[in-house]
Design an enzyme around this catalytic site. Structure first.
Site, PDB file in Angstrom:
ATOM      1  N   LYS A   1      -8.732   9.911  12.644  1.00 32.51           N
ATOM      2  CA  LYS A   1     -10.165   9.599  12.647  1.00 32.51           C
ATOM      3  C   LYS A   1     -10.549   8.703  13.818  1.00 32.51           C
ATOM      4  O   LYS A   1     -11.733   8.479  14.090  1.00 32.51           O
ATOM      5  CB  LYS A   1     -10.563   8.941  11.321  1.00 32.51           C
ATOM      6  CG  LYS A   1     -10.456   9.899  10.138  1.00 32.51           C
ATOM      7  CD  LYS A   1     -10.740   9.207   8.825  1.00 32.51           C
ATOM      8  CE  LYS A   1     -10.693  10.196   7.662  1.00 32.51           C
ATOM      9  NZ  LYS A   1      -9.386  10.859   7.507  1.00 32.51           N
TER      10      LYS A   1
ATOM     11  N   GLY B   1       0.814  -1.215   0.000  1.00 33.85           N
ATOM     12  CA  GLY B   1       0.000   0.000   0.000  1.00 33.85           C
ATOM     13  C   GLY B   1       0.842   1.258   0.000  1.00 33.85           C
ATOM     14  O   GLY B   1       2.072   1.211  -0.003  1.00 33.85           O
TER      15      GLY B   1
ATOM     16  N   GLU C   1      -1.598  -9.064  -4.503  1.00 32.50           N
ATOM     17  CA  GLU C   1      -0.301  -9.473  -5.039  1.00 32.50           C
ATOM     18  C   GLU C   1       0.336  -8.436  -5.941  1.00 32.50           C
ATOM     19  O   GLU C   1       1.569  -8.301  -5.982  1.00 32.50           O
ATOM     20  CB  GLU C   1      -0.463 -10.791  -5.817  1.00 32.50           C
ATOM     21  CG  GLU C   1      -1.310 -10.654  -7.066  1.00 32.50           C
ATOM     22  CD  GLU C   1      -1.943 -11.965  -7.500  1.00 32.50           C
ATOM     23  OE1 GLU C   1      -1.629 -12.412  -8.606  1.00 32.50           O
ATOM     24  OE2 GLU C   1      -2.730 -12.509  -6.732  1.00 32.50           O
TER      25      GLU C   1
ATOM     26  N   LYS D   1      -9.345   1.573   4.821  1.00 30.21           N
ATOM     27  CA  LYS D   1      -9.241   2.982   5.226  1.00 30.21           C
ATOM     28  C   LYS D   1     -10.318   3.887   4.633  1.00 30.21           C
ATOM     29  O   LYS D   1     -10.484   5.010   5.094  1.00 30.21           O
ATOM     30  CB  LYS D   1      -7.860   3.533   4.827  1.00 30.21           C
ATOM     31  CG  LYS D   1      -6.676   2.747   5.382  1.00 30.21           C
ATOM     32  CD  LYS D   1      -5.359   3.367   4.950  1.00 30.21           C
ATOM     33  CE  LYS D   1      -4.170   2.545   5.438  1.00 30.21           C
ATOM     34  NZ  LYS D   1      -3.996   1.296   4.687  1.00 30.21           N
TER      35      LYS D   1
END
Length: 617
Positions: free
Chosen positions: A416, A298, A323, A374
């Site tokens: 958050k 990520g 992947e 997220k």
């Protein structure tokens, strides 16, 4: 005509050699006759023709030996012209020495040789200079390509380089018209023929007066406050603004400066000093260790892998369920020749059995847990997935880390999680509670790091704004008063790694995110700096707050307090006491509701576990 031009280009080095040869001989003839006050060589034929032959042999040998015709003269600079002078001088010295050797009767005298040297340099300079002037003239006046009128901000070395490169590049589409510089001593003077007309405060007037189409910010070594100030002035012009890279990027880049000109990014507007991970002071806990990064493909996870690889761990394990992302960061580190022992594991943190097998085999020392769902709106409609991935996934990872005696566990959290109004924020708050609770009963140091929005991360609003501007709008902002904290990905990760070095266990580290930014102002500045007028060329539409979204984010809960650390950009929130037995019972129940896809019960239990959760559907 095109065929003739092509032929001439093909043989241009031979043409230049022929021109130099002719000019060299003209220089010699003029020198010989001027010193003797006669343009006729009657009576001196033997001396003239013998030395004439020697002179030409010296010319051919020296000029070819120095490879003078390997240069591309359309890109010639001062060094190239100096090189021509050196070659001429060497050829003249060789010629002088040879005439001494072949006999006194062929010695021409010092004045002839000096005049010959000066004239040959002059003529060879002149032909190249005229060629360069012609190329610049053609590029500026004869080109059929429409040129964008450019204002250059800064009249220093970078501006000089930019102007030179623009004049040399056949692909150039910019016409430098004027310069703005805050050094008042430069105002009224010219830089490479371009006038410095005023200070940066008068940029809007300059743009209007000179019909400017592009502004180029060309100051590479400048304080971030001044950079932000000038860019904000540029934003008032509704002219497209481009920028050259930082001084470090200029020094390390291997490309021409003009090819590094880029659009203004949000980072340029934030006006904050970049944060760099101090590996010597805080990075020792990673050296010669086996480090696992979950969600390693990520946006945050991949940057963690990049920076960790530079610390030379014993092994870097990249874990990700997707992947393609994992493969991309693996191949990037291989291309960059990072000297790191690296493995990729395709797995989910939901899979407790796979995690147990992995930890039992790999002897992991440090864990960075970046894997999570997220996207706030998506988790609002899929709360069971947020529970399974964020809460249960973290619980699985924490338990297996404790079981196999991991030394340090760093949880990536979010602002958050503070007084959450959405499911994603509530699940991340539960993850923080898991971290602090487990730390009390484990030899592993469990910590969490909390920060706000990261520029360029998956789900960031900035790429969306850019794409909307590129497509002609409208740019969608949820609310005119919404504000957010912003940080670059490398900066956030550097602070995460630093927090790991500061960790003793149980802390929730809070990163200094700087000043909050109004999203409406951010969108307007991006529109202006792209050369458009907000509200006219590009519309801004307000779509309303999304489910679970609030106007502003908080980094610290009221009851936590604030403690300083050795790093001026990292603080520690005070741990909050909770009923541990009740907490883990509620987690089991929450997992049960998630597996049963009971959204109503999930929302109810989230509010019980996180008392500060006030859901905004």
């Amino acid at each position: 005509m095109a065929k003739l031009t092509s032929k001439l280009n093909k043989y241009r080095k031979y043409i230049l050699f022929f021109c130099d040869f002719v000019l060299w001989n003209i220089s010699y003839y003029l020198s010989f006759t001027i010193i003797r006050n006669s343009y006729f060589i009657t009576g001196l034929e033997k001396i003239f023709f013998t030395t004439f032959l020697v002179m030409n042999i010296c010319f051919i040998v020296v000029f070819l030996a120095f490879r003078l015709y390997d240069k591309i003269w359309r890109y010639a600079d001062v060094e190239d012209f100096f090189y021509v002078g050196v070659v001429c001088a060497v050829a003249n010295v060789v010629f002088f020495l040879v005439t001494l050797l072949i006999g006194d009767q062929y010695h021409l005298g010092g004045r002839t040789h000096v005049l010959f040297l000066l004239m040959s340099i002059f003529f060879l300079f002149a032909i190249r200079f005229l060629y360069r002037i012609n190329r610049i003239y053609v590029a500026r006046h004869v080109s059929t390509k429409p040129m964008k009128r450019m204002l250059i901000v800064g009249g220093g070395d970078a501006a000089v380089t930019i102007i030179h490169e623009l004049s040399k590049s056949p692909a150039n589409e910019y016409l430098p018209v004027c310069i703005a510089d805050d050094d008042r001593a430069k105002i009224g003077r010219k830089v490479c023929g371009i006038k410095v007309e005023s200070t940066t405060e008068e940029i809007p007037d300059l743009c209007q007066k000179n019909h400017i189409q592009v502004i180029l910010f060309s100051i590479s070594n400048i304080s971030l406050d001044d950079k932000k100030r000038i860019l904000n002035i540029c934003a008032k012009t509704n002219v497209e603004v481009k920028i050259i890279p930082s001084l470090y990027d200029l020094v390390t880049a291997k490309r021409p400066l003009t090819s590094q000109i880029r659009q203004v990014e949000v980072e340029d507007l934030l006006g904050r000093e970049p944060v760099v991970f101090d590996t010597q002071k805080y990075g020792q806990y990673l050296e010669n260790q086996t480090v696992l990064v979950t969600g390693g493909g990520g946006s945050i996870g991949s940057e963690l892998c990049r920076q960790i690889a530079k610390v030379h761990p014993k092994k870097l394990i990249i874990l990700d369920i997707y992947e393609n992302n994992a493969y991309e960061i693996q191949q990037e580190l291989i291309r960059k020749k990072e000297e790191v022992n690296m493995e990729v594991e395709i797995a989910s943190v939901r899979d407790a059995v796979k995690l147990d097998q992995l930890f039992s085999q790999k002897h992991i020392d440090v864990v960075f847990h970046a894997a999570a769902h997220k996207h706030v709106p998506l988790m609002e409609t899929n709360p069971e997935e947020a529970i399974k991935n964020n809460v249960i996934g973290t619980l699985n990872l924490v338990r297996v880390s404790d079981k196999y005696h991991v030394k340090k566990f760093v949880q990536i959290s979010t602002d958050k999680a503070v007084n959450p109004t959405n499911v994603m924020g509530a699940t991340k708050r539960i993850c923080e509670m898991i971290i602090q609770t487990m730390n009390r009963h484990s030899q592993t140091e469990f910590v969490a790091v909390r920060f706000g929005n990261v520029l360029g991360s998956n789900g960031s609003v900035i790429p969306l704004f850019k794409e909307q501007i590129r497509c002609g709008g409208p740019v969608t902002v949820t609310h005119p008063d919404i504000i957010r904290y912003f940080m670059t990905i490398p900066e956030a990760v550097s602070l995460v790694l630093t927090a790991g070095g500061l960790a003793k266990g149980g802390e929730i580290f809070v990163l200094d995110m700087g000043q909050p930014v109004k999203i409406k102002d951010l969108a307007e500045n991006l529109i202006r700096l792209s050369g458009y007028r907000p509200g006219e060329d590009i519309k801004i539409e307000y779509s309303g707050l999304r489910p679970g979204e609030k106007l502003f984010e908080e980094l610290l809960m009221n009851e936590e307090g604030m403690q300083k650390t050795d790093s001026k950009k990292i603080y520690i929130g005070k741990p909050i006491e909770i009923d541990e037995e009740k907490f883990f019972q509620e987690l089991n129940t929450l997992h049960h509701y998630a597996e049963a896809d009971d959204k109503q019960q999930i929302l109810h239990l989230l509010a019980v576990i996180v008392p500060t959760f006030h859901h905004r559907p």
